[in-house]
Write an enzyme that holds these catalytic residues in place. Structure first.
Site, PDB file in Angstrom:
ATOM      1  N   LYS A  11      27.548  35.489  36.269  1.00 48.99           N
ATOM      2  CA  LYS A  11      27.618  36.115  37.588  1.00 48.99           C
ATOM      3  C   LYS A  11      26.243  36.585  38.072  1.00 48.99           C
ATOM      4  CE  LYS A  11      32.465  37.572  37.049  1.00 48.99           C
ATOM      5  NZ  LYS A  11      33.411  38.710  37.130  1.00 48.99           N
ATOM      6  N   TYR A  51      38.466  33.210  44.311  1.00 50.07           N
ATOM      7  CA  TYR A  51      39.172  34.434  43.908  1.00 50.07           C
ATOM      8  C   TYR A  51      40.436  34.677  44.745  1.00 50.07           C
ATOM      9  CZ  TYR A  51      35.761  36.170  40.505  1.00 50.07           C
ATOM     10  OH  TYR A  51      34.969  36.346  39.387  1.00 50.07           O
ATOM     11  N   PHE A  59      39.845  45.641  45.505  1.00 52.76           N
ATOM     12  CA  PHE A  59      38.419  45.368  45.286  1.00 52.76           C
ATOM     13  C   PHE A  59      37.989  43.979  45.758  1.00 52.76           C
ATOM     14  CE2 PHE A  59      40.717  44.492  41.279  1.00 52.76           C
ATOM     15  CZ  PHE A  59      40.398  43.158  41.097  1.00 52.76           C
ATOM     16  N   ARG A  87      37.159  33.796  26.143  1.00 50.92           N
ATOM     17  CA  ARG A  87      37.581  35.132  26.602  1.00 50.92           C
ATOM     18  C   ARG A  87      37.260  36.176  25.541  1.00 50.92           C
ATOM     19  NH1 ARG A  87      39.624  35.861  31.693  1.00 50.92           N
ATOM     20  NH2 ARG A  87      40.578  37.768  30.944  1.00 50.92           N
ATOM     21  N   THR A  93      37.307  43.128  30.478  1.00 54.13           N
ATOM     22  CA  THR A  93      36.826  43.159  31.867  1.00 54.13           C
ATOM     23  C   THR A  93      35.930  44.373  32.102  1.00 54.13           C
ATOM     24  OG1 THR A  93      38.959  42.195  32.491  1.00 54.13           O
ATOM     25  CG2 THR A  93      37.600  43.080  34.276  1.00 54.13           C
ATOM     26  N   ARG A 104      29.981  40.861  27.534  1.00 55.90           N
ATOM     27  CA  ARG A 104      30.085  41.992  28.468  1.00 55.90           C
ATOM     28  C   ARG A 104      29.570  43.287  27.851  1.00 55.90           C
ATOM     29  NH1 ARG A 104      35.795  40.036  31.164  1.00 55.90           N
ATOM     30  NH2 ARG A 104      34.913  39.098  33.047  1.00 55.90           N
ATOM     31  N   ASN A 114      30.207  42.414  35.828  1.00 60.19           N
ATOM     32  CA  ASN A 114      30.477  42.291  34.401  1.00 60.19           C
ATOM     33  C   ASN A 114      30.019  40.962  33.808  1.00 60.19           C
ATOM     34  OD1 ASN A 114      32.436  40.725  35.527  1.00 60.19           O
ATOM     35  ND2 ASN A 114      34.182  41.829  34.674  1.00 60.19           N
ATOM     36  N   HIS A 117      32.462  35.225  34.031  1.00 62.12           N
ATOM     37  CA  HIS A 117      33.861  34.875  34.306  1.00 62.12           C
ATOM     38  C   HIS A 117      34.271  33.793  33.318  1.00 62.12           C
ATOM     39  CE1 HIS A 117      37.474  33.420  36.396  1.00 62.12           C
ATOM     40  NE2 HIS A 117      37.031  32.218  36.066  1.00 62.12           N
ATOM     41  N   GLU A 128      39.781  25.518  38.324  1.00 61.01           N
ATOM     42  CA  GLU A 128      38.424  26.072  38.460  1.00 61.01           C
ATOM     43  C   GLU A 128      37.346  25.026  38.165  1.00 61.01           C
ATOM     44  OE1 GLU A 128      39.803  30.661  37.471  1.00 61.01           O
ATOM     45  OE2 GLU A 128      38.473  29.642  36.058  1.00 61.01           O
TER      46      GLU A 128
HETATM   47  P1  IDP Z   1      38.609  38.976  34.129  1.00 53.06           P
HETATM   48  O1  IDP Z   1      37.334  38.527  34.838  1.00 53.06           O
HETATM   49  O2  IDP Z   1      38.288  39.728  32.853  1.00 53.06           O
HETATM   50  O3  IDP Z   1      39.585  37.855  33.933  1.00 53.06           O
HETATM   51  P2  IDP Z   1      40.289  39.967  36.341  1.00 53.06           P
HETATM   52  O4  IDP Z   1      41.265  41.100  36.232  1.00 53.06           O
HETATM   53  O5  IDP Z   1      40.818  38.582  36.509  1.00 53.06           O
HETATM   54  O6  IDP Z   1      39.314  40.069  35.068  1.00 53.06           O
HETATM   55  O7  IDP Z   1      39.338  40.318  37.574  1.00 53.06           O
HETATM   56  C1  IDP Z   1      38.449  39.373  38.106  1.00 53.06           C
HETATM   57  C2  IDP Z   1      37.133  40.060  38.402  1.00 53.06           C
HETATM   58  O8  IDP Z   1      37.337  41.040  39.437  1.00 53.06           O
HETATM   59  C3  IDP Z   1      36.538  40.860  37.237  1.00 53.06           C
HETATM   60  O9  IDP Z   1      35.827  40.068  36.315  1.00 53.06           O
HETATM   61  C4  IDP Z   1      35.649  41.839  37.950  1.00 53.06           C
HETATM   62  O10 IDP Z   1      34.408  41.255  38.370  1.00 53.06           O
HETATM   63  C5  IDP Z   1      36.494  42.163  39.196  1.00 53.06           C
HETATM   64  N1  IDP Z   1      37.341  43.354  38.971  1.00 53.06           N
HETATM   65  C6  IDP Z   1      38.459  43.439  38.212  1.00 53.06           C
HETATM   66  N2  IDP Z   1      38.996  44.670  38.245  1.00 53.06           N
HETATM   67  C7  IDP Z   1      38.189  45.389  39.075  1.00 53.06           C
HETATM   68  C8  IDP Z   1      38.209  46.747  39.532  1.00 53.06           C
HETATM   69  O11 IDP Z   1      39.085  47.558  39.183  1.00 53.06           O
HETATM   70  N3  IDP Z   1      37.197  47.117  40.375  1.00 53.06           N
HETATM   71  C9  IDP Z   1      36.216  46.260  40.798  1.00 53.06           C
HETATM   72  N4  IDP Z   1      36.164  44.976  40.388  1.00 53.06           N
HETATM   73  C10 IDP Z   1      37.135  44.553  39.545  1.00 53.06           C
END
Ligand code: IDP
Length: 140
Positions: A11, A51, A59, A87, A93, A104, A114, A117, A128
């Site tokens: 990212k 997304y 968010f 993963r 996350t 991470r 973070n 992805h 994807e």
């Molecule tokens: P993942 O990337 O670990 O699979 P997901 O829940 O699919 O997590 O969320 C996608 C992306 O959205 C996350 O990697 C992060 O960049 C962002 N994200 C997830 N939860 C939050 C939040 O509570 N606040 C802000 N950004 C978030």
């Protein structure tokens, strides 16, 4: 023993911080093969489409702004059980909950910024990969 593909994004936070090389090295050291990789700067439309599953989440707007804030490195990774293994290498996350030795834990700033992805299931991985790569680019 069948090989599986997964899709990865380094990212904008991790690219801007100069961590492309370190993250690709961690991927490689974990035994995941890099089948394709390239640097791109996503358009707003591309990021919103990518997304789309999160579009009702509070968010979503900030996430899209973040993902188009600079270049990213998209890659296709291959290996047995590649989706789960990547993963695990990525970590939780929220970096506060990520385990030692994960990408991470090392490189993420917060729950949004973070670093990486990774696809969460075979169906999403296929969508994807096809979103960013054509078959002709899978050379590894
Ligand atoms: P993942 O990337 O670990 O699979 P997901 O829940 O699919 O997590 O969320 C996608 C992306 O959205 C996350 O990697 C992060 O960049 C962002 N994200 C997830 N939860 C939050 C939040 O509570 N606040 C802000 N950004 C978030």
């Amino acid at each position: 023993m069948s090989k599986e593909l997964t899709f990865s994004i380094i990212k904008p936070d991790a690219v801007a911080a100069g961590n492309i090389g370190s993250i690709l090295q961690m991927i490689s050291d974990a035994g995941l093969k890099i089948k394709a990789t390239k640097m791109i700067h996503m358009s707003r439309e591309q990021a919103e489409g990518f997304y789309a599953v999160h579009k009702e989440r509070p968010f979503f707007g900030e996430l899209v702004d973040f993902m188009i804030s600079g270049p990213v490195v998209v890659s296709v990774l291959e290996g047995e059980n590649a989706i789960a293994r990547y993963r695990e290498l990525m970590g939780a996350t929220n970096p506060e909950q990520a385990e030692e030795g994960t990408i991470r834990k090392k490189f993420a700033t917060n729950i949004q910024n973070n670093a990486v992805h990774g696809s969460d299931a075979p169906e999403t991985a296929a969508v994807e990969v096809a979103y960013f790569f054509s078959n002709i680019e899978m050379v590894g």
